[in-house]
Design a protein around this motif. Structure first.
Motif, PDB file in Angstrom:
ATOM      1  N   VAL A 192       0.845  -1.198   0.000  1.00  0.00           N
ATOM      2  CA  VAL A 192       0.000   0.000   0.000  1.00  0.00           C
ATOM      3  C   VAL A 192       0.883   1.251   0.000  1.00  0.00           C
ATOM      4  CG1 VAL A 192      -1.742   1.306   1.278  1.00  0.00           C
ATOM      5  CG2 VAL A 192      -1.915  -1.178   1.140  1.00  0.00           C
ATOM      6  N   VAL A 193       1.929   1.249   0.826  1.00  0.00           N
ATOM      7  CA  VAL A 193       2.837   2.403   0.890  1.00  0.00           C
ATOM      8  C   VAL A 193       3.492   2.631  -0.473  1.00  0.00           C
ATOM      9  CG1 VAL A 193       5.010   3.246   1.896  1.00  0.00           C
ATOM     10  CG2 VAL A 193       3.250   2.266   3.367  1.00  0.00           C
ATOM     11  N   LYS A 194       3.931   1.552  -1.111  1.00  0.00           N
ATOM     12  CA  LYS A 194       4.546   1.679  -2.444  1.00  0.00           C
ATOM     13  C   LYS A 194       3.546   2.234  -3.453  1.00  0.00           C
ATOM     14  CE  LYS A 194       8.193  -1.766  -2.107  1.00  0.00           C
ATOM     15  NZ  LYS A 194       8.811  -2.938  -2.704  1.00  0.00           N
ATOM     16  N   ALA A 195       2.290   1.778  -3.375  1.00  0.00           N
ATOM     17  CA  ALA A 195       1.257   2.273  -4.293  1.00  0.00           C
ATOM     18  C   ALA A 195       1.022   3.766  -4.079  1.00  0.00           C
ATOM     19  CB  ALA A 195      -0.035   1.488  -4.098  1.00  0.00           C
ATOM     20  N   ILE A 196       1.007   4.196  -2.830  1.00  0.00           N
ATOM     21  CA  ILE A 196       0.816   5.619  -2.543  1.00  0.00           C
ATOM     22  C   ILE A 196       1.972   6.429  -3.108  1.00  0.00           C
ATOM     23  CG2 ILE A 196       0.700   7.354  -0.708  1.00  0.00           C
ATOM     24  CD1 ILE A 196      -0.696   5.205   1.029  1.00  0.00           C
ATOM     25  N   LEU A 197       3.186   5.944  -2.908  1.00  0.00           N
ATOM     26  CA  LEU A 197       4.364   6.694  -3.358  1.00  0.00           C
ATOM     27  C   LEU A 197       4.459   6.773  -4.880  1.00  0.00           C
ATOM     28  CD1 LEU A 197       7.020   5.537  -0.747  1.00  0.00           C
ATOM     29  CD2 LEU A 197       6.007   7.817  -0.971  1.00  0.00           C
ATOM     30  N   LYS A 198       3.815   5.855  -5.594  1.00  0.00           N
ATOM     31  CA  LYS A 198       3.826   5.890  -7.061  1.00  0.00           C
ATOM     32  C   LYS A 198       2.860   6.942  -7.614  1.00  0.00           C
ATOM     33  CE  LYS A 198       5.255   1.159  -7.913  1.00  0.00           C
ATOM     34  NZ  LYS A 198       4.842  -0.164  -8.374  1.00  0.00           N
ATOM     35  N   GLU A 199       1.933   7.385  -6.771  1.00  0.00           N
ATOM     36  CA  GLU A 199       0.957   8.388  -7.192  1.00  0.00           C
ATOM     37  C   GLU A 199       1.646   9.735  -7.411  1.00  0.00           C
ATOM     38  OE1 GLU A 199      -2.633   8.186  -7.434  1.00  0.00           O
ATOM     39  OE2 GLU A 199      -2.124   6.073  -7.537  1.00  0.00           O
ATOM     40  N   PRO A 200       1.029  10.624  -8.213  1.00  0.00           N
ATOM     41  CA  PRO A 200       1.544  11.991  -8.279  1.00  0.00           C
ATOM     42  C   PRO A 200       1.486  12.601  -6.881  1.00  0.00           C
ATOM     43  CG  PRO A 200      -0.089  11.605  -9.990  1.00  0.00           C
ATOM     44  CD  PRO A 200      -0.108  10.406  -9.092  1.00  0.00           C
ATOM     45  N   GLU A 201       2.520  13.304  -6.506  1.00  0.00           N
ATOM     46  CA  GLU A 201       2.645  13.868  -5.163  1.00  0.00           C
ATOM     47  C   GLU A 201       2.517  12.773  -4.099  1.00  0.00           C
ATOM     48  OE1 GLU A 201       0.778  17.591  -4.231  1.00  0.00           O
ATOM     49  OE2 GLU A 201       0.260  17.889  -6.341  1.00  0.00           O
ATOM     50  N   GLY A 202       3.216  11.680  -4.338  1.00  0.00           N
ATOM     51  CA  GLY A 202       3.122  10.514  -3.462  1.00  0.00           C
ATOM     52  C   GLY A 202       3.546  10.778  -2.038  1.00  0.00           C
ATOM     53  N   ARG A 203       4.613  11.544  -1.851  1.00  0.00           N
ATOM     54  CA  ARG A 203       5.079  11.841  -0.489  1.00  0.00           C
ATOM     55  C   ARG A 203       4.003  12.573   0.308  1.00  0.00           C
ATOM     56  NH1 ARG A 203      10.224  10.850   2.059  1.00  0.00           N
ATOM     57  NH2 ARG A 203      11.407   9.761   0.470  1.00  0.00           N
ATOM     58  N   ARG A 204       3.385  13.551  -0.319  1.00  0.00           N
ATOM     59  CA  ARG A 204       2.344  14.322   0.369  1.00  0.00           C
ATOM     60  C   ARG A 204       1.157  13.426   0.703  1.00  0.00           C
ATOM     61  NH1 ARG A 204      -2.211  16.362  -0.950  1.00  0.00           N
ATOM     62  NH2 ARG A 204      -1.986  16.090  -3.198  1.00  0.00           N
ATOM     63  N   ARG A 205       0.785  12.584  -0.233  1.00  0.00           N
ATOM     64  CA  ARG A 205      -0.353  11.672  -0.007  1.00  0.00           C
ATOM     65  C   ARG A 205      -0.035  10.646   1.074  1.00  0.00           C
ATOM     66  NH1 ARG A 205      -3.723   9.832  -4.883  1.00  0.00           N
ATOM     67  NH2 ARG A 205      -5.072   9.375  -3.132  1.00  0.00           N
ATOM     68  N   LEU A 206       1.234  10.204   1.103  1.00  0.00           N
ATOM     69  CA  LEU A 206       1.641   9.277   2.157  1.00  0.00           C
ATOM     70  C   LEU A 206       1.511   9.956   3.517  1.00  0.00           C
ATOM     71  CD1 LEU A 206       2.865   6.505   2.935  1.00  0.00           C
ATOM     72  CD2 LEU A 206       5.097   7.598   2.804  1.00  0.00           C
ATOM     73  N   GLU A 207       1.988  11.186   3.606  1.00  0.00           N
ATOM     74  CA  GLU A 207       1.874  11.937   4.855  1.00  0.00           C
ATOM     75  C   GLU A 207       0.418  12.057   5.286  1.00  0.00           C
ATOM     76  OE1 GLU A 207       3.800  15.729   5.429  1.00  0.00           O
ATOM     77  OE2 GLU A 207       5.564  15.041   4.322  1.00  0.00           O
ATOM     78  N   GLU A 208      -0.455  12.429   4.356  1.00  0.00           N
ATOM     79  CA  GLU A 208      -1.868  12.594   4.674  1.00  0.00           C
ATOM     80  C   GLU A 208      -2.465  11.311   5.247  1.00  0.00           C
ATOM     81  OE1 GLU A 208      -3.574  13.732   0.957  1.00  0.00           O
ATOM     82  OE2 GLU A 208      -2.873  15.806   1.106  1.00  0.00           O
ATOM     83  N   ASN A 209      -2.070  10.182   4.691  1.00  0.00           N
ATOM     84  CA  ASN A 209      -2.630   8.908   5.146  1.00  0.00           C
ATOM     85  C   ASN A 209      -2.020   8.448   6.465  1.00  0.00           C
ATOM     86  OD1 ASN A 209      -4.592   7.834   3.079  1.00  0.00           O
ATOM     87  ND2 ASN A 209      -2.889   8.401   1.775  1.00  0.00           N
ATOM     88  N   ILE A 210      -0.725   8.586   6.623  1.00  0.00           N
ATOM     89  CA  ILE A 210      -0.067   8.144   7.861  1.00  0.00           C
ATOM     90  C   ILE A 210      -0.547   8.990   9.038  1.00  0.00           C
ATOM     91  CG2 ILE A 210       2.161   7.946   9.064  1.00  0.00           C
ATOM     92  CD1 ILE A 210       1.793   5.782   6.971  1.00  0.00           C
TER      93      ILE A 210
END
Length: 131
Positions: free
Chosen positions: A52-70
């Motif tokens: 799931v983390v890898k899938a989030i990071l592959k998204e555009p602006e993945g780091r920001r989206r990862l932060e939002e989810n974590i």
């Protein structure tokens, strides 16, 4: 004789597991990452959480989206993710994802809050040699 009852219970658990696996697959396909993370954590599946983390990071602006989810995870879920990322960090293929999650935790959790996590001392000791 309780054999029949035990078999039915085992079959019910197996069916429930299959349903959760399907739900997790659907959540990933629909890019509903927060729910996917929560479900994978509740199933105690470190590899699935990593997926799931890898899938989030592959998204555009993945780091920001990862932060939002974590950030939106509960404390117990964050503790579980911390325990998982200790293992991920030991493998060079997964260390970047582990570091991204760790960075998010360090940025958004107060030091006093982090010290309240169960197993934080052993996690830090395990992370230091690889970080």
């Amino acid at each position: 004789d309780v054999t029949e009852i035990e078999e039915k219970e085992a079959q019910a658990k197996q069916e429930e597991q299959i349903m959760k696996e399907q739900e997790l697959s659907n959540l990933l396909h629909e890019k509903r990452y927060l729910k996917a993370l929560g479900l994978a954590i509740s199933l105690d599946r470190p590899h699935t959480v990593l997926t799931v983390v890898k899938a989030i990071l592959k998204e555009p602006e993945g780091r920001r989206r990862l932060e939002e989810n974590i950030v939106r995870l509960r404390k117990d879920q964050k503790e579980a993710v911390l325990a998982f990322l200790v293992t991920w960090n030991t493998n060079s293929r997964n260390c970047h994802e582990a570091q991204a999650v760790m960075e998010t935790l360090l940025k958004h959790e107060a030091p006093d809050s982090l010290l309240q996590f169960s197993g934080i001392k052993s996690a830090v000791e395990s992370l230091l040699p690889y970080t």
